[in-house]
Design an enzyme around this catalytic site. Sequence first.
Site, PDB file in Angstrom:
ATOM      1  N   LYS A   1       0.857  -1.192   0.000  1.00 24.90           N
ATOM      2  CA  LYS A   1       0.000   0.000   0.000  1.00 24.90           C
ATOM      3  C   LYS A   1       0.889   1.237   0.000  1.00 24.90           C
ATOM      4  O   LYS A   1       1.742   1.412   0.883  1.00 24.90           O
ATOM      5  CB  LYS A   1      -0.895  -0.045   1.239  1.00 24.90           C
TER       6      LYS A   1
HETATM    7  O1  G3P Z   1      -7.618   2.152   5.524  1.00 28.18           O
HETATM    8  C1  G3P Z   1      -7.918   3.433   5.104  1.00 28.18           C
HETATM    9  C2  G3P Z   1      -9.268   3.963   5.483  1.00 28.18           C
HETATM   10  O2  G3P Z   1     -10.237   2.972   5.369  1.00 28.18           O
HETATM   11  C3  G3P Z   1      -9.350   4.771   6.733  1.00 28.18           C
HETATM   12  O3  G3P Z   1     -10.628   4.958   7.232  1.00 28.18           O
HETATM   13  O4  G3P Z   1     -12.210   5.686   8.982  1.00 28.18           O
HETATM   14  O5  G3P Z   1      -9.773   6.263   9.197  1.00 28.18           O
HETATM   15  O6  G3P Z   1     -11.195   7.385   7.502  1.00 28.18           O
HETATM   16  P1  G3P Z   1     -10.960   6.136   8.294  1.00 28.18           P
END
Ligand code: G3P
Length: 217
Positions: free
Chosen positions: A87
């Site tokens: 990633k």
């Molecule tokens: O893995 C990346 C993403 O899904 C992060 O989510 O909830 O931290 O915006 P969030």
Amino acid sequence: MKFFIDTANLEQIKEAQDLGILDGVTTNPSLMAKEGISGKEAILNHYKTICEIADGDISAEVLSTTYDEMIKEGEELAAIHPNIVVKIPMIKDGVKALKYFSNKGIKTNCTLIFSAGQALLAAKAGANYVSPFLGRLDDISVDGMNLIEEIRIIFDNYMFDTEILAASIRSPMHIINCAKIGADVVTSPLASILNLLKHPLTDSGLAQFVADAKKMD
Ligand code: G3P
């Protein structure tokens, strides 16, 4: 549509895997830190354990932000297990790293995508997945779902193989709307996946069936 779980929590990954609907896992440095994972060896071991628990693609994020460091780190991550997807953040050096890994046949997921232009660049560089962050756009009053639609149109226009991996999912409605638009993958917290199960009419209908079944004993 593929279902990935967005966590580094081993119990939640096991639970989703046991449900029989899991196609992969995504993590990020914040999710790893939340589980108390720190230090290179612990990080590599944790990814190895995730690969042993879950089937499918497992995204492991680089912590560095320069080209040379991302290549070194990405190669180490890719060596853990054949299911590891490196990633990479959507920055200039990241685009170069995507191309490098694409040429080497190492799978990549370009993260922190907030615009259609960023998704297009990542696809051009050969990313296997792009991760648009829906919830974080919604958080700043920008329609995250609109971004998924734009990327879908662009990738379909040019038949890019890059898969749209909708991330930063906050609710079951995000998952349903992604499915309507045609996102290839949704990566979600376990709670949002489990909330898809729920309907009050299912609960009351089942209670009635169970009560009536007893009458037939
Ligand atoms: O893995 C990346 C993403 O899904 C992060 O989510 O909830 O931290 O915006 P969030």
